[in-house]
Design a protein around this motif. Structure first.
Motif, PDB file in Angstrom:
ATOM      1  N   HIS A  80     -26.712  22.038  30.161  1.00  0.00           N
ATOM      2  CA  HIS A  80     -26.993  23.476  29.997  1.00  0.00           C
ATOM      3  C   HIS A  80     -27.981  24.368  29.229  1.00  0.00           C
ATOM      4  O   HIS A  80     -28.484  25.163  29.518  1.00  0.00           O
ATOM      5  CB  HIS A  80     -25.532  23.914  29.595  1.00  0.00           C
ATOM      6  CG  HIS A  80     -24.481  24.153  30.785  1.00  0.00           C
ATOM      7  ND1 HIS A  80     -23.801  22.808  31.015  1.00  0.00           N
ATOM      8  CD2 HIS A  80     -24.056  25.142  31.622  1.00  0.00           C
ATOM      9  CE1 HIS A  80     -23.027  23.331  32.008  1.00  0.00           C
ATOM     10  NE2 HIS A  80     -23.093  24.571  32.236  1.00  0.00           N
TER      11      HIS A  80
ATOM     12  N   TRP B 117     -31.100  26.427  30.550  1.00  0.00           N
ATOM     13  CA  TRP B 117     -31.077  27.836  30.067  1.00  0.00           C
ATOM     14  C   TRP B 117     -32.506  28.124  29.460  1.00  0.00           C
ATOM     15  O   TRP B 117     -33.297  29.072  29.923  1.00  0.00           O
ATOM     16  CB  TRP B 117     -29.959  28.202  29.054  1.00  0.00           C
ATOM     17  CG  TRP B 117     -30.280  29.658  28.290  1.00  0.00           C
ATOM     18  CD1 TRP B 117     -30.162  30.723  28.630  1.00  0.00           C
ATOM     19  CD2 TRP B 117     -31.043  29.534  26.972  1.00  0.00           C
ATOM     20  NE1 TRP B 117     -30.543  31.629  27.634  1.00  0.00           N
ATOM     21  CE2 TRP B 117     -31.183  31.112  26.854  1.00  0.00           C
ATOM     22  CE3 TRP B 117     -31.460  28.786  26.127  1.00  0.00           C
ATOM     23  CZ2 TRP B 117     -31.701  31.387  25.575  1.00  0.00           C
ATOM     24  CZ3 TRP B 117     -32.321  29.097  24.995  1.00  0.00           C
ATOM     25  CH2 TRP B 117     -32.242  30.637  24.771  1.00  0.00           C
TER      26      TRP B 117
ATOM     27  N   TYR C  18     -34.981  28.182  32.411  1.00  0.00           N
ATOM     28  CA  TYR C  18     -34.690  29.518  33.033  1.00  0.00           C
ATOM     29  C   TYR C  18     -35.355  30.519  32.190  1.00  0.00           C
ATOM     30  O   TYR C  18     -36.111  31.448  32.676  1.00  0.00           O
ATOM     31  CB  TYR C  18     -33.156  29.806  33.235  1.00  0.00           C
ATOM     32  CG  TYR C  18     -33.047  31.118  33.832  1.00  0.00           C
ATOM     33  CD1 TYR C  18     -33.066  31.430  35.184  1.00  0.00           C
ATOM     34  CD2 TYR C  18     -32.578  32.312  32.998  1.00  0.00           C
ATOM     35  CE1 TYR C  18     -33.073  32.894  35.752  1.00  0.00           C
ATOM     36  CE2 TYR C  18     -32.371  33.590  33.340  1.00  0.00           C
ATOM     37  CZ  TYR C  18     -32.445  33.848  34.915  1.00  0.00           C
ATOM     38  OH  TYR C  18     -32.334  35.116  35.286  1.00  0.00           O
TER      39      TYR C  18
ATOM     40  N   TRP D 221     -27.572  36.350  33.434  1.00  0.00           N
ATOM     41  CA  TRP D 221     -27.603  35.072  33.519  1.00  0.00           C
ATOM     42  C   TRP D 221     -27.826  34.509  31.882  1.00  0.00           C
ATOM     43  O   TRP D 221     -27.397  33.444  31.755  1.00  0.00           O
ATOM     44  CB  TRP D 221     -28.765  34.799  34.503  1.00  0.00           C
ATOM     45  CG  TRP D 221     -28.346  34.876  35.902  1.00  0.00           C
ATOM     46  CD1 TRP D 221     -28.724  35.625  36.942  1.00  0.00           C
ATOM     47  CD2 TRP D 221     -27.140  33.989  36.484  1.00  0.00           C
ATOM     48  NE1 TRP D 221     -27.920  35.620  37.950  1.00  0.00           N
ATOM     49  CE2 TRP D 221     -27.169  34.508  37.906  1.00  0.00           C
ATOM     50  CE3 TRP D 221     -26.556  33.143  35.899  1.00  0.00           C
ATOM     51  CZ2 TRP D 221     -26.157  33.996  38.591  1.00  0.00           C
ATOM     52  CZ3 TRP D 221     -25.464  32.511  37.015  1.00  0.00           C
ATOM     53  CH2 TRP D 221     -25.472  32.950  38.062  1.00  0.00           C
ATOM     54  N   HIS D 222     -28.632  35.202  31.014  1.00  0.00           N
ATOM     55  CA  HIS D 222     -28.818  34.826  29.933  1.00  0.00           C
ATOM     56  C   HIS D 222     -27.400  34.608  29.169  1.00  0.00           C
ATOM     57  O   HIS D 222     -27.300  33.566  28.489  1.00  0.00           O
ATOM     58  CB  HIS D 222     -29.809  35.482  29.110  1.00  0.00           C
ATOM     59  CG  HIS D 222     -31.523  35.170  29.495  1.00  0.00           C
ATOM     60  ND1 HIS D 222     -31.906  34.172  29.419  1.00  0.00           N
ATOM     61  CD2 HIS D 222     -32.077  36.228  29.820  1.00  0.00           C
ATOM     62  CE1 HIS D 222     -33.040  34.307  29.873  1.00  0.00           C
ATOM     63  NE2 HIS D 222     -33.486  35.601  29.947  1.00  0.00           N
TER      64      HIS D 222
ATOM     65  N   TYR E  38     -24.476  34.265  30.396  1.00  0.00           N
ATOM     66  CA  TYR E  38     -23.944  33.087  31.082  1.00  0.00           C
ATOM     67  C   TYR E  38     -24.302  31.958  30.374  1.00  0.00           C
ATOM     68  O   TYR E  38     -23.574  31.010  30.063  1.00  0.00           O
ATOM     69  CB  TYR E  38     -23.977  33.233  32.492  1.00  0.00           C
ATOM     70  CG  TYR E  38     -23.247  31.963  33.211  1.00  0.00           C
ATOM     71  CD1 TYR E  38     -21.943  31.930  33.441  1.00  0.00           C
ATOM     72  CD2 TYR E  38     -24.187  30.850  33.615  1.00  0.00           C
ATOM     73  CE1 TYR E  38     -21.295  30.975  34.141  1.00  0.00           C
ATOM     74  CE2 TYR E  38     -23.384  29.826  34.329  1.00  0.00           C
ATOM     75  CZ  TYR E  38     -21.906  29.788  34.333  1.00  0.00           C
ATOM     76  OH  TYR E  38     -21.531  28.865  35.050  1.00  0.00           O
ATOM     77  N   GLY E  39     -25.590  31.683  30.154  1.00  0.00           N
ATOM     78  CA  GLY E  39     -26.256  30.473  29.592  1.00  0.00           C
ATOM     79  C   GLY E  39     -25.401  30.340  28.381  1.00  0.00           C
ATOM     80  O   GLY E  39     -25.131  29.108  27.936  1.00  0.00           O
TER      81      GLY E  39
END
Length: 258
Positions: free
Chosen positions: A131, A135, A138, A163-164, A166-167
């Motif tokens: 993960h 991240w 991304y 999304w940041h 979430y990461g």
């Protein structure tokens, strides 16, 4: 409600109650007596548990208690007593030709150095690494490789910030999962479960926002507020109500446990 529905309801309720019961190992009177004696006297079989002597003075002066760094370095009394009583009881069962049973929702495990559950800790660490690298890649893609809005210097993709988050929540959850499987104490257990619940709740919010393509801030708040309230309440409930591992697994994965 017809008769068939009532019968189905009764069977379902009985099924859930059975799933919420304790594990066979920690229902064993021999195991329970061993743990109780160990926590009281600090002795189990031929072994002495030094941590229990410190924990018997819970209401004493601060200088009579075990320092925090010692509590982290060494396992506390309850965990140590459960482990040694479990291993003793399983050895007795093996000599009697009986199969292993679960204790507090877990199969008997053998410690390796400081790791209480080495395989689970290793798998959690691998998830953490995966993960984190995901991240990071991304982040580099969005901020350094894709074009940005000329006015605000922000990405064109409206869900970048979500999304940041979430990461980061995923990294946090797997970090505490690794720590929990390395050191299973009350603090690490609560941090692990709280982080997992926070991640699941946020994943639900993000999936709804992405599925329905919600871009207006007010609408996002309307979607998120009820779920955030529920998740926050659930985390508080987990932290201030005394669950054991088996009950938590039953709540989160009742069909899987049964």
């Amino acid at each position: 409600m017809n008769r068939g529905t009532w019968i189905s309801f009764v069977f379902t309720f009985a099924f859930l109650v059975q799933c919420l019961s304790a594990s066979p190992g920690d229902r064993d009177p021999i195991y329970r007596n061993c743990v109780s004696q160990c926590e009281t006297e600090g002795i189990t079989g031929d072994m002495t548990i030094p941590h229990c002597k410190n924990e018997t003075i819970k209401d004493g002066a601060w200088y009579s208690k075990e320092p925090l760094y010692e509590q982290w370095r060494q396992l506390n009394c309850k965990v140590d007593c459960r482990y040694h009583c479990m291993m003793q009881r399983e050895e007795e069962r093996r000599l009697q030709g009986l199969d292993p049973v679960k204790y507090h929702g877990k199969w008997p495990f053998l410690r390796v150095f400081v790791f209480q559950e080495p395989l689970s800790a290793a798998l959690s660490a691998l998830n953490l690494l995966m993960h984190f690298t995901g991240w990071l890649s991304y982040f580099k893609l969005v901020h350094y490789k894709l074009p940005l809005r000329p006015q605000t210097k922000r990405p064109y993709y409206e869900y970048t910030g979500l999304w940041h988050i979430y990461g980061l929540l995923s990294i946090n959850a797997w970090f505490w999962s690794t720590i929990f499987h390395t050191r299973d104490i009350d603090l690490t257990e609560k941090l692990d479960y709280s982080s997992a619940v926070a991640l699941l709740g946020y994943a639900l919010i993000l999936s709804l926002l992405r599925t329905f393509n919600v871009k207006i801030e007010a609408a996002r708040v309307m979607f998120s507020a009820p779920i955030l309230a529920f998740v926050t309440t659930h985390i508080l409930y987990l932290n201030f109500y005394d669950f054991d591992y088996d009950e938590l697994l039953s709540i989160y994965a009742t069909p899987l446990e049964c």
